[in-house]
Design an enzyme around this catalytic site. Structure first.
Site, PDB file in Angstrom:
ATOM      1  N   ARG A 146       0.464  11.759  -9.480  1.00 34.93           N
ATOM      2  CA  ARG A 146       0.993  10.416  -9.218  1.00 34.93           C
ATOM      3  C   ARG A 146       2.370  10.228  -9.846  1.00 34.93           C
ATOM      4  O   ARG A 146       3.171   9.409  -9.402  1.00 34.93           O
ATOM      5  CB  ARG A 146       0.058   9.350  -9.794  1.00 34.93           C
ATOM      6  N   ASP A 177      -3.423   5.670   6.626  1.00 34.54           N
ATOM      7  CA  ASP A 177      -3.926   6.907   7.195  1.00 34.54           C
ATOM      8  C   ASP A 177      -4.843   6.529   8.366  1.00 34.54           C
ATOM      9  O   ASP A 177      -4.359   6.194   9.443  1.00 34.54           O
ATOM     10  CB  ASP A 177      -4.651   7.646   6.054  1.00 34.54           C
ATOM     11  N   PHE A 204      -1.275  16.401   3.896  1.00 34.49           N
ATOM     12  CA  PHE A 204      -1.701  15.699   2.691  1.00 34.49           C
ATOM     13  C   PHE A 204      -0.566  15.702   1.671  1.00 34.49           C
ATOM     14  O   PHE A 204      -0.103  16.750   1.239  1.00 34.49           O
ATOM     15  CB  PHE A 204      -2.962  16.313   2.100  1.00 34.49           C
ATOM     16  N   LYS A 238       0.915   7.442   8.537  1.00 34.42           N
ATOM     17  CA  LYS A 238       0.540   8.651   9.294  1.00 34.42           C
ATOM     18  C   LYS A 238      -0.095   8.191  10.601  1.00 34.42           C
ATOM     19  O   LYS A 238      -1.319   8.175  10.726  1.00 34.42           O
ATOM     20  CB  LYS A 238      -0.542   9.426   8.531  1.00 34.42           C
ATOM     21  N   GLU A 270       0.840  -1.196   0.000  1.00 36.21           N
ATOM     22  CA  GLU A 270       0.000   0.000   0.000  1.00 36.21           C
ATOM     23  C   GLU A 270       0.881   1.254   0.000  1.00 36.21           C
ATOM     24  O   GLU A 270       2.030   1.208   0.451  1.00 36.21           O
ATOM     25  CB  GLU A 270      -0.924  -0.056   1.233  1.00 36.21           C
ATOM     26  N   ASP A 271       0.340   2.353  -0.507  1.00 42.29           N
ATOM     27  CA  ASP A 271       1.121   3.596  -0.536  1.00 42.29           C
ATOM     28  C   ASP A 271       1.209   4.257   0.832  1.00 42.29           C
ATOM     29  O   ASP A 271       2.267   4.679   1.271  1.00 42.29           O
ATOM     30  CB  ASP A 271       0.542   4.582  -1.572  1.00 42.29           C
TER      31      ASP A 271
END
Ligand code: IMP
Ligand code: MG
Length: 185
Positions: free
Chosen positions: A170, A108, A157, A136, A104-105
């Site tokens: 991206r 959050d 963000f 995060k 996963e990137d």
């Protein structure tokens, strides 16, 4: 700041440089290779944000692995999660009896990955571990174990290296904090 892409003007600053990413991905690849020695994991890319990290990480894994893709939506085009997780594209492979590594990137709230982990476990995966580029921790809303993480970042963000705002940015090679003027207008 790297200025070669026009879109860098929308960033407040670069948070993680391409060089830092490259080093971290290499280190993580060595760790995962050691941990999965002798196993044949299915490595799952969570579309679309993880696609660049996934492609780089795969090439650091000295393992006999399979790849697969899954798409989840929880965001719309805002910068805050809706909390509603929807499966948009499912895996092609059966994970029953397999070791699964989910790539996963960013973690959050943790809602997306906690949904995926539960789902793959229910399908009979032998193990389900998570590898994320960014974390995060300040924003976590559910209890979630993240086995592999490259960078802990503050509550801002960010975009680039796969991460988007409204599907843009991206393609930036570095990760930067998006200037609030972009989403506050
Ligand atoms: P979670 O379910 O709240 O953990 O959300 C994870 C997903 O939200 C990630 O896969 C990203 O697509 C998106 N996301 C969370 N924070 C950011 C960010 O700072 N920039 C871009 N996308 C983000
Ligand atoms: Mg995403």
């Amino acid at each position: 700041m790297q200025k070669e892409f026009e879109q860098y003007k929308d960033l407040e600053r670069i948070l993680v440089s391409r060089k830092d990413i490259e080093e971290a991905v290499k280190k993580l690849g060595e760790r995962i290779t050691a941990d999965y020695k002798g196993k044949q994991p299915i490595v799952v890319c969570i579309l679309k944000g993880a696609v660049i990290f996934f492609a780089d990480l795969l090439r650091q894994l000295d393992l006999s692995l399979d790849i697969d893709f899954m798409a989840i939506s929880s965001y719309g085009s805002s910068t805050k999660t809706t909390g509603v997780v929807k499966l948009v594209k499912d895996l092609d492979r059966d994970v029953n009896g397999r070791d699964v590594l989910v790539v996963e990137d960013i973690v959050d709230s943790g809602m997306t990955l906690s949904y995926i982990k539960k789902e793959l476990t229910q399908r009979g995966a032998t193990s389900v571990r998570i590898a994320t580029l960014l974390d995060k921790p300040a924003r976590r809303r559910v209890d979630l174990k993240v086995e592999y993480s490259c960078f802990e970042i503050p509550d801002a963000f960010v975009v680039g290296y796969g991460l988007d705002y409204a599907e843009k940015y991206r393609n930036l090679p570095d990760i930067g904090i998006l200037h609030p003027r972009i989403y506050e207008k």
